[in-house]
Each structure stands twice: as C-alpha cells, then as structure tokens.
Scaffold this motif. Sequence first.
Motif, short mmCIF file in Angstrom:
data_model
loop_
_atom_site.label_atom_id
_atom_site.label_comp_id
_atom_site.label_asym_id
_atom_site.label_seq_id
_atom_site.Cartn_x
_atom_site.Cartn_y
_atom_site.Cartn_z
N UNK A 27 79.89 20.82 5.13
CA UNK A 27 80.43 22.11 6.08
C UNK A 27 81.72 22.43 5.42
N UNK A 28 82.67 22.33 6.28
CA UNK A 28 84.12 22.75 5.80
C UNK A 28 84.50 24.20 6.12
N UNK A 29 85.73 24.46 5.78
CA UNK A 29 86.30 25.88 5.94
C UNK A 29 86.29 26.50 4.72
N UNK A 30 86.06 27.76 4.82
CA UNK A 30 85.99 28.69 3.86
C UNK A 30 87.28 28.61 2.84
N UNK A 31 87.21 29.08 1.65
CA UNK A 31 88.35 28.84 0.46
C UNK A 31 89.02 30.39 0.45
N UNK A 32 89.66 30.89 -0.54
CA UNK A 32 90.40 32.06 -0.59
C UNK A 32 89.77 33.15 -0.47
N UNK A 33 88.34 33.16 -0.88
CA UNK A 33 87.71 34.11 -1.05
C UNK A 33 86.78 34.52 0.39
N UNK A 34 87.09 33.60 1.30
CA UNK A 34 86.45 33.91 2.77
C UNK A 34 84.90 33.64 2.89
N UNK A 35 84.43 33.37 1.77
CA UNK A 35 82.87 32.86 1.74
C UNK A 35 82.80 31.75 2.60
N UNK A 36 81.71 31.70 3.58
CA UNK A 36 81.60 30.33 4.15
C UNK A 36 80.35 29.57 3.76
N UNK A 37 80.00 28.48 4.06
CA UNK A 37 78.99 27.70 3.51
C UNK A 37 77.61 28.27 3.87
N UNK A 65 92.99 27.11 -4.94
CA UNK A 65 92.40 26.32 -3.70
C UNK A 65 93.62 26.92 -2.28
N UNK A 66 92.93 26.84 -1.37
CA UNK A 66 93.85 27.30 -0.07
C UNK A 66 94.40 26.36 0.33
N UNK A 80 96.32 19.77 2.14
CA UNK A 80 94.93 19.73 1.68
C UNK A 80 94.92 21.11 0.88
N UNK A 81 94.04 20.92 -0.06
CA UNK A 81 93.65 22.24 -0.96
C UNK A 81 92.23 22.25 -0.64
N UNK A 82 91.99 23.46 -0.12
CA UNK A 82 90.18 23.88 0.11
C UNK A 82 89.88 24.74 -1.09
N UNK A 83 89.19 24.30 -1.80
CA UNK A 83 88.37 25.17 -2.81
C UNK A 83 87.46 26.21 -2.36
N UNK A 85 83.60 27.72 -1.71
CA UNK A 85 82.50 26.89 -1.64
C UNK A 85 81.56 26.78 -2.72
N UNK A 86 82.06 27.99 -3.63
CA UNK A 86 81.27 28.00 -4.93
C UNK A 86 82.07 26.91 -5.87
N UNK A 87 83.24 27.00 -5.80
CA UNK A 87 84.08 26.05 -6.63
C UNK A 87 83.48 24.22 -6.25
N UNK A 88 83.37 24.10 -4.80
CA UNK A 88 83.01 22.86 -4.28
C UNK A 88 81.54 22.40 -4.89
N UNK A 89 80.69 23.65 -5.04
CA UNK A 89 79.31 22.97 -5.49
C UNK A 89 79.52 22.44 -6.83
N UNK A 90 80.33 23.18 -7.87
CA UNK A 90 80.54 22.68 -9.34
C UNK A 90 81.39 21.55 -9.51
#
Length: 427
Positions: A27-37, A65-66, A80-83, A85-90
């Motif tokens: 799960x986790x929060x959205x990054x800079x693009x606002x896209x959620x899981x 990262x946010x 913390x730096x939140x990438x 969700x797309x970057x998290x998958x990669x």
Amino acid sequence: MYEIRLLDKILDRDNLNQAFKQVKKNKGAAGVDGMTVDELEGYLIMNKDKIIQHIRQRKYQPKPVLRVEIPKPNGGIRLLGIPTVTDRVIQQAIAQVLTPIFDKKFSEYSFGFRPRRYAEMAILQALEFMNDGYDWIVDIDLERFFDTVHHDRLMNLISRTVEDGDVISLIRKFLVSGVQIDDEYKETVIGTPQGGNLSPLLSNIMLNELDQELENRGLHFVRYADDCIILVKSEMSAKRVMRSVSKFIEEKLGLIVNAQKSRVTKPNDPSMKFLGFGFFKDFQNDIYKAKPHQKSVDNFKFNLKQLTRKNWSVDTKYQVERINQLIRGWVNYFKVGYMKSLLGKIDSHTRYRLRMCIWKKWKTAKNRRKNLIKLGMDKFSAHKYSHTSKGVARIAYSWVLTTTITNKRLTAFGLISCVQHYNKVHA
C-alpha cells in the motif's frame, strides 16, 4: 556472468507481476504524481509496454520522490522519500533480481532487509557474543546514513558485481531523480531516499564494505541496516576499535559518524538500546538477557493510550481490533525479550482504560442503567450508580465496572491479552 540477460530478468513479465503485487500489498501513499496504489493496475495495463520500451532504450526517467517528515519517538525527524507507485514497481522488480545475487556476498552477521532474516536473530546473536565474554559494546551511530551515501562509491560497488550497463544506468537514474519538498524541486547529488523499494538493498551493498572490514579484523559485530554494534572483551579494546572503525567509515566509505551519539558502553547500561531492545544481567544464572528497552515500552504505552482515548468516538469493536493489532505486532517483535510481569501490568491498565471508554460511550444515566442491568447488576444498584458523580477514571477503577465489564467479558468481546499472546508465541 550476469551481462546482457540481467535487464531481461528484471523486465520479465512474471518478475514485473510479482513486483506489482508486492507494491499493492505494501500500500503506501501516492508520490508526486498523485497516483494511488488502487489506480496503478489500470495505468500499467495501458502503459506497461511503453514503460518497458523506454527502460530498454535508456529513456525512462523516474520522477522525483516526495519528501515526507516523520517524527521520531525520541524527538527529531526522519526524512522519507516516497517514489511514485510506478517507480516503486520498477525498483521492486530490480530488487527482486539483484537481491539473490548480492545476498550471497553479505556477512552472516548482517540481518537487516534480507530474506529469512529478522531483528530477533540479530538480538540473539548479540546475546551469544555477550555471554561469550564480549561484553563491551562499541555503538557507532551513522549520522543521516541514507542522506549521505556517496553515489559514485555506491555505483562502483554495484558495478563490481553487475556488468549490465543498462541496469547500472537505471539504478543511477533513481539515485539522481531528485526530491520534491512542497512545490520545490531539489537535486539529489548524494544519498539514497529512505522509503524506496531499492533503498534497503543499496544500503546493504554500501555497508557490506564495513562488514568485510570488521571480519578481516576478526571483530565480533551485529548489524541491522545502519544500526551496528561491535562487541569486544575490554574497555581499552573498545575505545581503540571506536577510533579506528570511525576513521574507516569516514575516510573509506565517505559516511559521517555522529560522535555525540556514538559511545563505548556495557550491555546493562540503561541507556543502551539496540533495535528497540535493552539488556540486563541475570546474576543468578550469570548470563545477559534481552528485554524491551524502556523507550520502546513508553512508546507502546503511548500508542495504547491513543487507542483508548475517552473522546475517541468510534465503535468499541473497531477500537478493540486496533488495540489487538498493536498488541500482536509489539509482542511478536519483542518475543525474544523477558517481559512477562511488564505485560501483566500493561494488560491491567489497558482493561482499565477500555472500561473508561465504554462508560464514557454509554453517556446518559438511562443508557448506563440499562447496560449495567444487562451485565448482571441489580436494578437498585444500577439506578444508583448510573447517576454517580464520580469521574470516568474513578468509576472505571471501581467495583461498579470491574464486576460487570469483567476481564472474562472483555476477553469474550475479543480483547486479547499481552501475556496470553506472549505465551502463545512461546508455545
């Protein structure tokens, strides 16, 4: 050995699907693009082929990262730096392929963020060293480790094992993708954002150099991510190790040692804390044992207090579920520690606070009278005590609630006991 085919393994459909499932599970929060899981699957269905093509052509550009500030229990903040969700998958796809390759190179005394290794194993190893006579501790604190990792040093270490230039290029892009603080973009010339799926592996690759140095010197140590203690037999040896290892960390690894927090100490020093644990000497058996550190206990009690606030207007069933979740997680983590009498006191206090919450939720005298009668109190007493002028805290301690909202009834309602859960995990 891994040349050419390594990127193919990362971009393999099964590997990417596994990475997606893991990111969704975390799960986790959205990054800079606002896209959620929740929005991720649809986006990947539409854009997966394009993303893979861009990665193969070295055109893929991770987003910044946010930056999020998380308060630490002992004061201060953790960055913390939140990438996205797309970057998290990669990142997760890269980590899944690289972890088995690098894990074989890591020390047996490194326990953090590795397959089938846990914090309790690190504590048990530390106790083994202590009880073998290595009971002087060199506790070296790395200042803002994730923010001070030198990119070129890290990439050099990675390239000794990974020869695929496409993978090297992709990892470096994540390192230099920058951070966004509010609406301001900032470059990242050093550091690896704490919070990315790849960061734990990168930290282990960097600190494996420290592990190898300590092993070459024949030192006994235990490391969990950037928390590392070295155990020696004398104070003089400990001070010598502190000086020489601190010098190695700063000059060879380019990291910063926090001189104020680093120290030489004994296991039973009340201020000695490692992975949330403290240690004490059982003089009867002449051995060291572990227990939850007082700061960890205080933090647990505070969290329980937050879940049993009088003014928290949630359903009691939900409240109990949240309390149970906290208890299970905390007891499971500290299960190798000695804490049975402590848990008994916490159980008693938790039940008292829950009774207080229930009395508060009953609100009116009429509702209190009805519930007291339902729980077995005679009508006269129920009428009398439903109109009591005693405060919520006093009534929760009194026989009025301890004989109606009994321990047995709370257990039947679903509240788990710290002591019983501790016994269960030790059964």
